[in-house]
Design a protein around this motif. Structure first.
Motif, PDB file in Angstrom:
ATOM      1  N   UNK A 180       0.821  -1.204   0.000  1.00 12.77           N
ATOM      2  CA  UNK A 180       0.000   0.000   0.000  1.00 12.77           C
ATOM      3  C   UNK A 180       0.860   1.261   0.000  1.00 12.77           C
ATOM      4  N   UNK A 181       1.898   1.283   0.807  1.00 14.87           N
ATOM      5  CA  UNK A 181       2.767   2.446   0.893  1.00 14.87           C
ATOM      6  C   UNK A 181       4.196   1.968   1.105  1.00 14.87           C
ATOM      7  N   UNK A 182       5.096   2.400   0.226  1.00 12.70           N
ATOM      8  CA  UNK A 182       6.496   2.001   0.336  1.00 12.70           C
ATOM      9  C   UNK A 182       7.264   2.993   1.196  1.00 12.70           C
ATOM     10  N   UNK A 183       8.176   2.482   2.011  1.00  9.14           N
ATOM     11  CA  UNK A 183       9.066   3.418   2.698  1.00  9.14           C
ATOM     12  C   UNK A 183      10.003   4.048   1.668  1.00  9.14           C
ATOM     13  N   UNK A 184      10.807   5.001   2.105  1.00  6.34           N
ATOM     14  CA  UNK A 184      11.694   5.706   1.193  1.00  6.34           C
ATOM     15  C   UNK A 184      12.613   4.749   0.434  1.00  6.34           C
ATOM     16  N   UNK A 185      13.045   3.686   1.101  1.00  2.73           N
ATOM     17  CA  UNK A 185      13.941   2.718   0.471  1.00  2.73           C
ATOM     18  C   UNK A 185      13.437   1.323   0.812  1.00  2.73           C
ATOM     19  N   UNK A 186      13.350   0.450  -0.179  1.00  2.00           N
ATOM     20  CA  UNK A 186      12.827  -0.900   0.021  1.00  2.00           C
ATOM     21  C   UNK A 186      13.765  -1.904  -0.634  1.00  2.00           C
ATOM     22  N   UNK A 187      14.057  -3.023   0.037  1.00  2.00           N
ATOM     23  CA  UNK A 187      14.889  -4.064  -0.549  1.00  2.00           C
ATOM     24  C   UNK A 187      14.100  -5.364  -0.582  1.00  2.00           C
ATOM     25  N   UNK A 188      14.108  -6.013  -1.737  1.00  2.00           N
ATOM     26  CA  UNK A 188      13.490  -7.323  -1.897  1.00  2.00           C
ATOM     27  C   UNK A 188      14.612  -8.282  -2.243  1.00  2.00           C
TER      28      UNK A 188
END
Length: 159
Positions: A103-111
């Motif tokens: 729904x809402x991504x943080x400023x930086x996302x790692x998958x």
């Protein structure tokens, strides 16, 4: 006590409170398990739709965690005292490979994936492999690179 021969049995009986219909019978019973659909989550309450529902959607209790990403998913429902106004989500119906909805991504996302990660939307996909390959496929592909940019395609248009 002497009985008046003209009195009827109804007149002799003590008055009774009117009997109220069982609420489940007034709107119909639902016995067993029904497959419904999660409609929405509102303030922690799960709202479901199902055949025989007294309204378009009904607030339900749940035995399993249901999140916003489960909207639209099929759910197994049972009903407290067979009352369709009191559904209980027993579980969500398995729909194959898990998907991720954010729904809402943080400023930086790692998958992170062990061997391969693919992002797919319609005919377009980006695949990252553990040996460092980046595979981009689509009906139309536009790329920009600071270093070498190798492109394969039916036709290649530069700049």
């Amino acid at each position: 006590m002497k009985r008046d021969p003209s009195a009827t049995d109804t007149e002799l009986d003590p008055p009774r409170a009117p009997s109220l219909p069982d609420p489940a019978h007034a709107i119909g019973r639902i016995d067993g398990v029904v497959i419904g659909r999660v409609v929405r989550i509102d303030g922690g309450a799960v709202h479901v739709a199902f055949a025989g529902a007294p309204a378009q959607e009904v607030a339900a209790r749940s035995l399993v965690a249901v999140t916003h990403s489960d909207n639209g998913r099929a759910a197994a429902l049972s009903f407290e005292q067979a009352d369709p106004r009191r559904p209980i989500v027993l579980g969500l119906i398995w729909q194959g490979a898990p998907t991720v909805s954010v729904d809402a991504l943080p400023e930086k996302q790692m998958i992170v994936a062990e061997h391969e990660l693919t992002l797919r939307c319609g005919e377009a996909s980006i695949t990252l492999t553990c040996d460092g390959k980046v595979l981009v496929r689509g009906a139309y592909v536009s790329t920009h690179a600071k270093g070498t940019n190798r492109i394969k395609g039916g036709s290649v248009r530069m700049n």
